[in-house]
Design an enzyme around this catalytic site. Sequence first.
Site, PDB file in Angstrom:
ATOM      1  N   HIS A 116       0.835  -1.202   0.000  1.00 17.06           N
ATOM      2  CA  HIS A 116       0.000   0.000   0.000  1.00 17.06           C
ATOM      3  C   HIS A 116       0.875   1.260   0.000  1.00 17.06           C
ATOM      4  O   HIS A 116       0.730   2.134  -0.856  1.00 17.06           O
ATOM      5  CB  HIS A 116      -0.916  -0.019   1.231  1.00 17.06           C
ATOM      6  CG  HIS A 116      -1.786   1.186   1.376  1.00 17.06           C
ATOM      7  ND1 HIS A 116      -3.097   1.189   0.988  1.00 17.06           N
ATOM      8  CD2 HIS A 116      -1.527   2.437   1.857  1.00 17.06           C
ATOM      9  CE1 HIS A 116      -3.617   2.394   1.217  1.00 17.06           C
ATOM     10  NE2 HIS A 116      -2.683   3.167   1.746  1.00 17.06           N
ATOM     11  N   GLU A 117       1.793   1.307   0.954  1.00 17.93           N
ATOM     12  CA  GLU A 117       2.633   2.507   1.059  1.00 17.93           C
ATOM     13  C   GLU A 117       3.542   2.641  -0.156  1.00 17.93           C
ATOM     14  O   GLU A 117       3.824   3.752  -0.608  1.00 17.93           O
ATOM     15  CB  GLU A 117       3.441   2.490   2.363  1.00 17.93           C
ATOM     16  CG  GLU A 117       2.589   2.534   3.628  1.00 17.93           C
ATOM     17  CD  GLU A 117       1.575   3.676   3.653  1.00 17.93           C
ATOM     18  OE1 GLU A 117       1.843   4.734   3.041  1.00 17.93           O
ATOM     19  OE2 GLU A 117       0.500   3.504   4.258  1.00 17.93           O
ATOM     20  N   HIS A 153       3.343   6.763  -6.663  1.00 17.26           N
ATOM     21  CA  HIS A 153       2.600   7.959  -7.072  1.00 17.26           C
ATOM     22  C   HIS A 153       3.511   9.196  -7.000  1.00 17.26           C
ATOM     23  O   HIS A 153       3.428  10.096  -7.835  1.00 17.26           O
ATOM     24  CB  HIS A 153       1.395   8.123  -6.139  1.00 17.26           C
ATOM     25  CG  HIS A 153       0.286   8.973  -6.667  1.00 17.26           C
ATOM     26  ND1 HIS A 153      -0.772   9.347  -5.890  1.00 17.26           N
ATOM     27  CD2 HIS A 153       0.069   9.543  -7.868  1.00 17.26           C
ATOM     28  CE1 HIS A 153      -1.601  10.093  -6.598  1.00 17.26           C
ATOM     29  NE2 HIS A 153      -1.114  10.232  -7.809  1.00 17.26           N
ATOM     30  N   HIS A 170       1.686   4.419  -2.801  1.00 20.14           N
ATOM     31  CA  HIS A 170       1.779   5.877  -2.632  1.00 20.14           C
ATOM     32  C   HIS A 170       3.158   6.356  -3.098  1.00 20.14           C
ATOM     33  O   HIS A 170       3.288   7.398  -3.735  1.00 20.14           O
ATOM     34  CB  HIS A 170       1.639   6.257  -1.150  1.00 20.14           C
ATOM     35  CG  HIS A 170       0.243   6.229  -0.615  1.00 20.14           C
ATOM     36  ND1 HIS A 170      -0.801   6.886  -1.220  1.00 20.14           N
ATOM     37  CD2 HIS A 170      -0.272   5.654   0.512  1.00 20.14           C
ATOM     38  CE1 HIS A 170      -1.902   6.717  -0.475  1.00 20.14           C
ATOM     39  NE2 HIS A 170      -1.602   5.969   0.567  1.00 20.14           N
TER      40      HIS A 170
END
Length: 693
Positions: A476-477, A483, A480
């Site tokens: 998940h991290e 991104h 990010h």
Amino acid sequence: MLMPMPHQNPLLADWTTPFSLPPFDRIRAADFEPAFAAAMQAQRAEVEAIAAQSDAADFANTVAAFDRSGRLLARIDAAFQALAASHTSPEIQAVQRELAGPLAAHESAVMMHAGLFARVDAVHRERHALGLDAESLRLVERLHLDFVRAGAQLGPDKQPRYAAIMAQLAQLTTRFAQNVLADEAGFQLELTGADLDGLPPFVLAAARQAASERGLPAGSHVLTLSRSLIVPFLTFSTRRELRELAWKAWVGRGENAGETDNREVARDILRLRQEQAWLHGHASYADYALANTMAGNVASVNTLLDDVYARALEALQGERTAVHESLRAAGVAAPFMAWDWRFGAERVRQARYAFDDGAVKPYFSLERMVQAAFDCAQRLFGIRMVRNDAIPVYHPDVVAYEVHDAAAPGGIIGIFLHDNFARQTKRSGAWMSALRWQCRNGGVDLPVIMNNNNFAKGAPGEPTLLSFDDARTLFHEFGHGLHGLLSNVTFQRLSGTNVLRDFVELPSQLFEHWLLEPEVIARHARHWKTGAPIPEALVRRLQDARRWGQAYETVRYAGSALVDMAVHSRIDKEPPPDLAEFEAATLARLNLPPEVGVNHRLLHFQHLFSGASYAAGYYVYLWAEVLDADAFDAFREAGDAFDPALAARLRQCIYGAGDSVAPQQAYAAFRGRMPSIEPLLRKRGLLAEDVSY
Ligand SMILES: [Zn+2]
């Protein structure tokens, strides 16, 4: 006699380190206050210069120029935030408390600067006649809205009060976060003899490691409030009274009388937010917050939350019956309490699926899961992570990587810092942040992106073994992180994760899907010692077992999000006199079974009260899940989780676009249509297959 060398403030000097990272080894806490003062002054001077130009306002001399301002302040603040979150000290915390007010006042002074706003406003009025490219047009619109939302249009009679509210909020949210950290760091429970009953080896190892980090004699065991220790303790400990003690300490954070009590702090925050919303002409803080989101208003958020919550509550009945039966069979006396649920649920999981997390963990070592995340990024986006120990970091546990992309000019697109372990000087949770954002306005800036996790570190010489949920958090991290790293925009304001907040969880949650791909598991989930791949039968049981407990997770999450919406959509001047009571009443109205509990209680709910970015915004995970479930279906439909054409479009439209394109438009460009909610409901097991919606 030698004269002491005057200490040159390393924060204000040029950073000659590799990739111009902060020279962490030379930075002292005392350097921050003078550096912040100098950097605020520098930005004031930049803003005055933009406002004082005699040429009429245009895109280049006003909007692009403003996007370039405040870089010194931004780099100092980013270094400071990194230390404050991940490796704090009493000195750093003191600076944080002292500077929260002045920094917010500076921000207000910039955003309410009448001469500057008049120019931004002039460009905004003319924007469609200026022949701007799409990204520049988007920048004008986003920036103008930033100014308006920060009070630029309030008028001189209201602006001083608005600035005072913002300064007070900055101080109060800082205090809220520090209080939670203090309550977490302050709790430790030594476990001896029968206290350890039921705990599997991986929990014992984590408890030994926690004890050694706290300077206790070798072989001692300590329970802390670190999520990766407390959750397995509540899951496996057969000692009900200890589970109760641990649970109460965990959910009582922020609610303890004395120095770290958040009860009045949270009420003060709510009162000021109400006033802030009123000054903007909104009835509630939620109305103000949601005006700048994809959802757009309270009603569309509540529609989604209510729908999902109702379905999950219904699905929970089956889980609840099974958990109660299992608890009765284990000799736990009714009434069942919140500290019993995980214990009962784990026994059901083991009985039904012959599965326990402990059996999986040896296949999910941190090292292998990091490689898995990197490998997925390479297969999707062609980037390679190359470790570079010469890059300065703020703690020896942090690992730095260059991010290589053969297709990019220069071959390197960014720097990535991975900080995976829990420590007493780090706040809880997991998050992505940036020491520098990608942009091409005023030179080419490579992004410097950080990921923080809070995994319990393995003992010296032993690997750190993750639960499946930990591995998901890691992915998940890193989503990010991608991104931020893959951002390919011109203007810093639009870079990376600086998107609408209910869009920001799409890249992160989407990336989790690749961890679940059987092909990825087969390739990377290997026994840390033998290198043997995880047995297929175990993977199947893992996947079946994951379906168990979905309703519990959904009810807890949506319950928290509904409490957030309830507390922030009130329209009264005064906040509820007792927030714990308000929370209990809201959950009772929702018929949330008391033995289920929620993800976060209000008095330590950092999303809501450590800053404003998730206030009236805890729903964003679910909002983005509608998107990520639908987006991953595109790869399913293509029949290849790494379909090159889709991956290229994903990089261009989602991971690389930042806020340069409106989110609805970016999503439609990737998917060819707007999202449907059905994939989310299916993923969460909330869609009866025989019913069509
Ligand atoms: Zn996230």
